[in-house]
Design a protein around this motif. Structure first.
Motif, PDB file in Angstrom:
ATOM      1  N   VAL A 139       0.829  -1.205   0.000  1.00 26.21           N
ATOM      2  CA  VAL A 139       0.000   0.000   0.000  1.00 26.21           C
ATOM      3  C   VAL A 139       0.866   1.259   0.000  1.00 26.21           C
ATOM      4  CG1 VAL A 139      -1.907   1.189   1.149  1.00 26.21           C
ATOM      5  CG2 VAL A 139      -1.747  -1.306   1.272  1.00 26.21           C
ATOM      6  N   LEU A 140       2.010   1.198   0.666  1.00 25.76           N
ATOM      7  CA  LEU A 140       2.933   2.337   0.682  1.00 25.76           C
ATOM      8  C   LEU A 140       3.759   2.422  -0.595  1.00 25.76           C
ATOM      9  CD1 LEU A 140       4.401   2.481   4.303  1.00 25.76           C
ATOM     10  CD2 LEU A 140       3.135   4.270   3.126  1.00 25.76           C
ATOM     11  N   TYR A 141       3.772   1.382  -1.364  1.00 26.31           N
ATOM     12  CA  TYR A 141       4.562   1.253  -2.585  1.00 26.31           C
ATOM     13  C   TYR A 141       6.031   1.618  -2.353  1.00 26.31           C
ATOM     14  CZ  TYR A 141       5.825   1.040  -7.486  1.00 26.31           C
ATOM     15  OH  TYR A 141       6.424   0.676  -8.669  1.00 26.31           O
ATOM     16  N   ASP A 142       6.639   0.817  -1.448  1.00 26.27           N
ATOM     17  CA  ASP A 142       8.067   0.991  -1.168  1.00 26.27           C
ATOM     18  C   ASP A 142       8.831  -0.307  -1.394  1.00 26.27           C
ATOM     19  OD1 ASP A 142       7.063  -0.505   0.892  1.00 26.27           O
ATOM     20  OD2 ASP A 142       7.758   0.812   2.503  1.00 26.27           O
ATOM     21  N   ARG A 143       8.188  -1.252  -2.146  1.00 29.66           N
ATOM     22  CA  ARG A 143       8.760  -2.569  -2.472  1.00 29.66           C
ATOM     23  C   ARG A 143       8.960  -3.433  -1.223  1.00 29.66           C
ATOM     24  NH1 ARG A 143       7.868  -3.843  -7.424  1.00 29.66           N
ATOM     25  NH2 ARG A 143       9.458  -5.450  -7.243  1.00 29.66           N
ATOM     26  N   VAL A 144       8.306  -3.074  -0.155  1.00 33.00           N
ATOM     27  CA  VAL A 144       8.363  -3.848   1.091  1.00 33.00           C
ATOM     28  C   VAL A 144       6.921  -4.036   1.575  1.00 33.00           C
ATOM     29  CG1 VAL A 144       9.124  -3.894   3.496  1.00 33.00           C
ATOM     30  CG2 VAL A 144      10.625  -2.926   1.716  1.00 33.00           C
ATOM     31  N   ILE A 145       6.615  -5.260   2.070  1.00 30.99           N
ATOM     32  CA  ILE A 145       5.288  -5.519   2.636  1.00 30.99           C
ATOM     33  C   ILE A 145       5.476  -5.758   4.123  1.00 30.99           C
ATOM     34  CG2 ILE A 145       3.228  -6.991   2.559  1.00 30.99           C
ATOM     35  CD1 ILE A 145       4.045  -7.770  -0.290  1.00 30.99           C
ATOM     36  N   ASP A 146       4.976  -4.820   4.941  1.00 32.09           N
ATOM     37  CA  ASP A 146       5.214  -4.901   6.394  1.00 32.09           C
ATOM     38  C   ASP A 146       4.059  -4.264   7.149  1.00 32.09           C
ATOM     39  OD1 ASP A 146       5.571  -2.213   5.936  1.00 32.09           O
ATOM     40  OD2 ASP A 146       7.752  -2.264   6.109  1.00 32.09           O
ATOM     41  N   ARG A 147       4.286  -4.055   8.457  1.00 33.83           N
ATOM     42  CA  ARG A 147       3.226  -3.537   9.310  1.00 33.83           C
ATOM     43  C   ARG A 147       2.764  -2.138   8.891  1.00 33.83           C
ATOM     44  NH1 ARG A 147       0.711  -7.431  11.347  1.00 33.83           N
ATOM     45  NH2 ARG A 147      -0.255  -5.966  12.816  1.00 33.83           N
ATOM     46  N   TYR A 148       3.679  -1.363   8.236  1.00 36.02           N
ATOM     47  CA  TYR A 148       3.276  -0.026   7.790  1.00 36.02           C
ATOM     48  C   TYR A 148       2.168  -0.117   6.737  1.00 36.02           C
ATOM     49  CZ  TYR A 148       7.351   1.716  10.274  1.00 36.02           C
ATOM     50  OH  TYR A 148       8.259   2.027  11.246  1.00 36.02           O
ATOM     51  N   ASP A 149       2.260  -1.126   5.876  1.00 38.05           N
ATOM     52  CA  ASP A 149       1.193  -1.327   4.888  1.00 38.05           C
ATOM     53  C   ASP A 149      -0.115  -1.717   5.584  1.00 38.05           C
ATOM     54  OD1 ASP A 149       2.696  -1.040   2.267  1.00 38.05           O
ATOM     55  OD2 ASP A 149       3.863  -2.640   3.182  1.00 38.05           O
ATOM     56  N   TYR A 150       0.000  -2.553   6.622  1.00 38.20           N
ATOM     57  CA  TYR A 150      -1.183  -2.967   7.376  1.00 38.20           C
ATOM     58  C   TYR A 150      -1.860  -1.761   8.015  1.00 38.20           C
ATOM     59  CZ  TYR A 150      -4.121  -5.300  10.835  1.00 38.20           C
ATOM     60  OH  TYR A 150      -5.196  -5.705  11.596  1.00 38.20           O
ATOM     61  N   TRP A 151      -1.040  -0.913   8.681  1.00 31.71           N
ATOM     62  CA  TRP A 151      -1.607   0.243   9.377  1.00 31.71           C
ATOM     63  C   TRP A 151      -2.247   1.233   8.392  1.00 31.71           C
ATOM     64  CZ3 TRP A 151       3.554   0.604  12.431  1.00 31.71           C
ATOM     65  CH2 TRP A 151       3.555  -0.349  13.455  1.00 31.71           C
ATOM     66  N   LEU A 152      -1.608   1.440   7.231  1.00 37.23           N
ATOM     67  CA  LEU A 152      -2.166   2.362   6.248  1.00 37.23           C
ATOM     68  C   LEU A 152      -3.469   1.797   5.681  1.00 37.23           C
ATOM     69  CD1 LEU A 152      -2.065   4.906   4.594  1.00 37.23           C
ATOM     70  CD2 LEU A 152      -0.530   3.767   2.971  1.00 37.23           C
ATOM     71  N   LEU A 153      -3.487   0.478   5.426  1.00 36.47           N
ATOM     72  CA  LEU A 153      -4.716  -0.135   4.921  1.00 36.47           C
ATOM     73  C   LEU A 153      -5.836  -0.004   5.944  1.00 36.47           C
ATOM     74  CD1 LEU A 153      -6.222  -1.790   2.794  1.00 36.47           C
ATOM     75  CD2 LEU A 153      -5.319  -3.874   3.884  1.00 36.47           C
ATOM     76  N   ARG A 154      -5.514  -0.188   7.216  1.00 33.30           N
ATOM     77  CA  ARG A 154      -6.526  -0.047   8.270  1.00 33.30           C
ATOM     78  C   ARG A 154      -7.103   1.377   8.280  1.00 33.30           C
ATOM     79  NH1 ARG A 154      -4.093  -0.492  14.075  1.00 33.30           N
ATOM     80  NH2 ARG A 154      -3.347   1.536  13.339  1.00 33.30           N
ATOM     81  N   ASP A 155      -6.221   2.371   8.111  1.00 30.90           N
ATOM     82  CA  ASP A 155      -6.698   3.765   8.073  1.00 30.90           C
ATOM     83  C   ASP A 155      -7.606   4.008   6.871  1.00 30.90           C
ATOM     84  OD1 ASP A 155      -5.292   4.349  10.354  1.00 30.90           O
ATOM     85  OD2 ASP A 155      -3.570   5.242   9.326  1.00 30.90           O
ATOM     86  N   LEU A 156      -7.237   3.401   5.755  1.00 37.54           N
ATOM     87  CA  LEU A 156      -8.044   3.590   4.544  1.00 37.54           C
ATOM     88  C   LEU A 156      -9.439   2.981   4.711  1.00 37.54           C
ATOM     89  CD1 LEU A 156      -5.366   2.823   1.807  1.00 37.54           C
ATOM     90  CD2 LEU A 156      -6.360   5.056   2.334  1.00 37.54           C
ATOM     91  N   ILE A 157      -9.517   1.884   5.506  1.00 39.59           N
ATOM     92  CA  ILE A 157     -10.805   1.208   5.711  1.00 39.59           C
ATOM     93  C   ILE A 157     -11.673   1.967   6.705  1.00 39.59           C
ATOM     94  CG2 ILE A 157     -11.912  -0.879   6.630  1.00 39.59           C
ATOM     95  CD1 ILE A 157      -9.444  -2.431   5.546  1.00 39.59           C
ATOM     96  N   TYR A 158     -11.075   2.380   7.817  1.00 44.64           N
ATOM     97  CA  TYR A 158     -11.850   2.982   8.897  1.00 44.64           C
ATOM     98  C   TYR A 158     -11.934   4.502   8.837  1.00 44.64           C
ATOM     99  CZ  TYR A 158     -11.697  -1.699  10.862  1.00 44.64           C
ATOM    100  OH  TYR A 158     -11.832  -3.050  11.055  1.00 44.64           O
ATOM    101  N   LEU A 159     -11.111   5.092   7.981  1.00 44.08           N
ATOM    102  CA  LEU A 159     -11.182   6.547   7.797  1.00 44.08           C
ATOM    103  C   LEU A 159     -11.463   6.815   6.323  1.00 44.08           C
ATOM    104  CD1 LEU A 159      -8.064   7.572   9.919  1.00 44.08           C
ATOM    105  CD2 LEU A 159     -10.464   7.688  10.622  1.00 44.08           C
ATOM    106  N   PRO A 160     -12.715   6.739   5.905  1.00 45.04           N
ATOM    107  CA  PRO A 160     -13.061   6.825   4.476  1.00 45.04           C
ATOM    108  C   PRO A 160     -12.601   8.123   3.810  1.00 45.04           C
ATOM    109  CG  PRO A 160     -14.920   6.056   5.778  1.00 45.04           C
ATOM    110  CD  PRO A 160     -13.887   6.506   6.757  1.00 45.04           C
ATOM    111  N   SER A 161     -12.477   9.190   4.617  1.00 44.24           N
ATOM    112  CA  SER A 161     -12.061  10.462   4.012  1.00 44.24           C
ATOM    113  C   SER A 161     -10.567  10.520   3.753  1.00 44.24           C
ATOM    114  CB  SER A 161     -12.459  11.636   4.922  1.00 44.24           C
ATOM    115  OG  SER A 161     -11.796  11.525   6.187  1.00 44.24           O
ATOM    116  N   PHE A 162      -9.833   9.519   4.241  1.00 45.80           N
ATOM    117  CA  PHE A 162      -8.388   9.485   4.024  1.00 45.80           C
ATOM    118  C   PHE A 162      -8.107   9.314   2.533  1.00 45.80           C
ATOM    119  CE2 PHE A 162      -4.094   7.846   4.110  1.00 45.80           C
ATOM    120  CZ  PHE A 162      -3.526   8.492   5.197  1.00 45.80           C
ATOM    121  N   PRO A 163      -7.263  10.168   1.955  1.00 46.10           N
ATOM    122  CA  PRO A 163      -7.042  10.089   0.493  1.00 46.10           C
ATOM    123  C   PRO A 163      -6.429   8.774   0.069  1.00 46.10           C
ATOM    124  CG  PRO A 163      -5.421  11.528   1.534  1.00 46.10           C
ATOM    125  CD  PRO A 163      -6.418  11.197   2.587  1.00 46.10           C
TER     126      PRO A 163
END
Length: 616
Positions: free
Chosen positions: A590-614
């Motif tokens: 989700v961060l598009y940094d060629r790494v899949i880690d907890r930062y991608d998880y946290w950003l995805l969670r924000d995108l799900i629960y904060l719909p106004s998040f770009p």
């Protein structure tokens, strides 16, 4: 009642008197308006009030007439219009009698064979000195015949200025003596003595009593020698040192200095106006090599750099630029490099060599090619011109282009041809200070427009061919290359899609087999590292996904929305990335940094629960 009638009659008489006077004056004007006639001998057209309009003959020696007849009537001649005799190569001598008291402002223009103008001693308005025409008081030089044989022009002690166009070319004059009376001030009705009038001048001598000028060794200065006004073009000297007192070098002071080969500047010079056209300087302060230039006294070198544009066409400057280009090639280009690697290396050289100026960006010193190779600061045009010459040196086709948009009033950059494809580079906007960026490197016109860059509108074709390896780019003046195939579009179908994934596999194989022979295709070098390998394949796959409007990053269960089910799957993706070597799923990055880690998880969670998040 009688008084009123009397007053009325008086007014009527007065009115009639005024009308008669007006009508009479009109009749008088009509009666005495001059008429243009042709003389009975066919040599002149003239007016009835005695003004010569045009000479119609072809004699080499012309005498202005005292009288002319037309239709048998005799007319006295006293004046001559501007250009009545002019624009021919036949007239060698003109005689002016005592009767001529009025000459037009531009008397005798462009008589390329004229040797002398003789004036009667009895003429009350004009005189001549050695066939040179002056007013009677000898304060104004009215006409200098182009072929006058005078070699040393000693202007009279009363001389103050030349009438406009009085001197067109005094080609036989090799010595000029200037009296104390000459001020050198500009006038609306006159010309100053200027270098362009005396193409063969070798020396200038100024009266010691002059409060305005001085001379030394045949060179003209202002009185206190703070301004060098005129270095004679035929002065017999191969080297000249500007005096320490000089702060200003006047416009064209060194124009056409034929024998001058070395000029020694000083750190005291504050301003140089447009200069050195027609010169052939082979050194500056006896500097001819790059090493000497690099180690030049900075206080004098800065004077030169501030005036680079005036020296750019001089042989020594051309040589120093060529030496600097060779230095760049020797130190940045390695044997076996492909065209991309050469381009990238020279891009880095230019950006490391100079900074974008913090001074006046309209100053000409920053708009010349030399500003990069011999200076420390430049502007977009300097970056682009320098890149063009460097690419000429290594054989990469290119051109310099100009364009603008609503946000950018004027800008210059390059088009380059790599692997048979035209793309754009902008060293100015990619100058990150200590290194070259790639945001504007090898892009198409549409890619540039998306990031606010102007579109190319015209070719800038400076004189590249004055350099031994420079290429004439005039072929692009009316036919700019099209930059419409972007990197990744390997099959050139104007889209980066699944078809290109099959093409890049072939490119990877071809590069692995034949790169030692120079094989390279820039369209397959997706990460722009000069190689074609699996990293390019992976990045191409990423681009295809990212540009697909139907694919939502983070939608791991591919149901078209981001939801809690995607969070569950993200946990599994993180585990796979950490345990399976080489595993990667762009949908989980989700961060598009060629790494899949907890930062991608946290950003995805924000995108799900904060719909106004770009999302983008």
């Amino acid at each position: 009642m009688k008084m009123r009638n009397t007053a009325g009659k008086f007014k009527l008489v007065a009115f009639v008197f005024v009308m008669v006077a007006v009508i009479g004056s009109i009749n008088l004007l009509t009666a005495y308006a001059s008429t243009t006639l042709t003389s009975d001998d066919g040599l002149w057209s003239f007016t009835t009030d005695g003004e010569l309009v045009q000479y119609l003959g072809n004699e080499a020696v012309i005498t202005l007439p005292n009288k002319l007849k037309a239709n048998g009537v005799s007319y006295n001649i006293s004046k001559m219009q501007s250009g009545a005799i002019g624009w021919n190569d036949r007239t060698v001598e003109i005689n002016i009698g005592a009767n001529i008291t009025g000459l037009g402002i531009s008397a005798f223009p462009d008589l390329t064979s004229l040797q002398k103008i003789n004036v009667s001693p009895e003429n009350p308005k004009y005189c001549d000195i050695n066939g040179i025409l002056y007013n009677k008081e000898k304060t104004i030089l009215l006409k200098y015949p182009q072929k006058n044989p005078t070699t040393v022009l000693e202007l009279p002690d009363t001389f103050t200025y030349c009438r406009i166009g009085a001197i067109e070319k005094a080609e036989n004059v090799i010595g000029l003596k200037i009296p104390a009376s000459y001020t050198g001030k500009s006038r609306t009705d006159g010309d100053k003595l200027e270098p362009k009038f005396f193409p063969n001048l070798a020396t200038i001598i100024v009266s010691p009593e002059s409060p305005y000028f001085s001379s030394e060794a045949g060179v003209l200065y202002n009185r206190n020698k703070t301004e060098l006004c005129w270095y004679p073009p035929k002065k017999i000297s191969s080297s000249f040192t500007i005096p320490d007192s000089v702060k200003i070098i006047a416009m064209d002071a060194f124009k056409d200095a034929e024998y001058l080969r070395n000029l020694n500047l000083t750190s005291n010079i504050e301003r140089i106006s447009a200069n050195f056209s027609g010169c052939k300087l082979t050194s500056i302060n006896n500097i001819t090599t790059r090493e000497q230039y690099v180690n030049w006294d900075p206080s004098i070198k800065s004077v030169f750099q501030e005036n680079l544009h005036y020296f750019e066409d001089q042989p020594f400057a051309i040589s120093l630029v060529e030496q600097e280009v060779q230095y760049a090639v020797d130190n940045y280009i390695e044997e076996g490099m492909n065209d991309y690697e050469k381009l990238n290396a020279l891009y880095s050289y230019v950006i490391e060599k100079v900074d974008y100026t913090s001074g006046d960006t309209w100053d000409d010193q920053y708009h010349c090619l030399s500003s990069v190779f011999l200076g420390d600061e430049t502007v977009c045009e300097g970056y682009a011109l320098a890149m063009s010459l460097l690419l000429d040196k290594v054989g990469i086709p290119n051109c310099v282009v100009w364009g603008r948009n609503l946000a950018v009033s004027s800008h210059a950059w390059n088009m380059v041809k790599i692997s048979g494809v035209w793309l754009q580079i902008d060293a100015t906007w990619d100058d990150e200070g200590d290194y070259a960026g790639q945001r504007y490197f090898l892009k198409t016109t549409s890619e540039y427009e998306k990031i606010g860059h102007p579109a190319p509108q015209s070719n800038i074709n400076k004189n590249f061919t004055k350099y031994s390896f420079g290429v004439d780019k005039s072929i692009y003046n009316n036919n700019l290359p099209q930059c419409n195939i972007r990197i990744g579009d390997i099959n050139k179908d104007r889209a980066v899609n699944e078809a290109d994934k099959y093409c890049i596999r072939d490119e990877i194989q071809a590069y692995s087999r034949y790169s030692y022979l120079g094989y390279y295709n820039v369209l397959a070098d997706v990460n722009l590292d000069g190689k074609i390998d699996m990293d390019d394949y992976n990045l191409l796959c990423d681009r295809i996904v990212l540009e697909d409007e139907n694919i939502l990053i983070g939608d791991l269960n591919q149901n078209g929305v981001l939801d809690e089910g995607d969070l569950v799957l993200m946990e599994r993706e993180i585990e796979k990335f950490n345990t399976q070597q080489g595993y990667y799923n762009i949908l989980a990055d989700v961060l598009y940094d060629r790494v899949i880690d907890r930062y991608d998880y946290w950003l995805l969670r924000d995108l799900i629960y904060l719909p106004s998040f770009p999302v983008n």
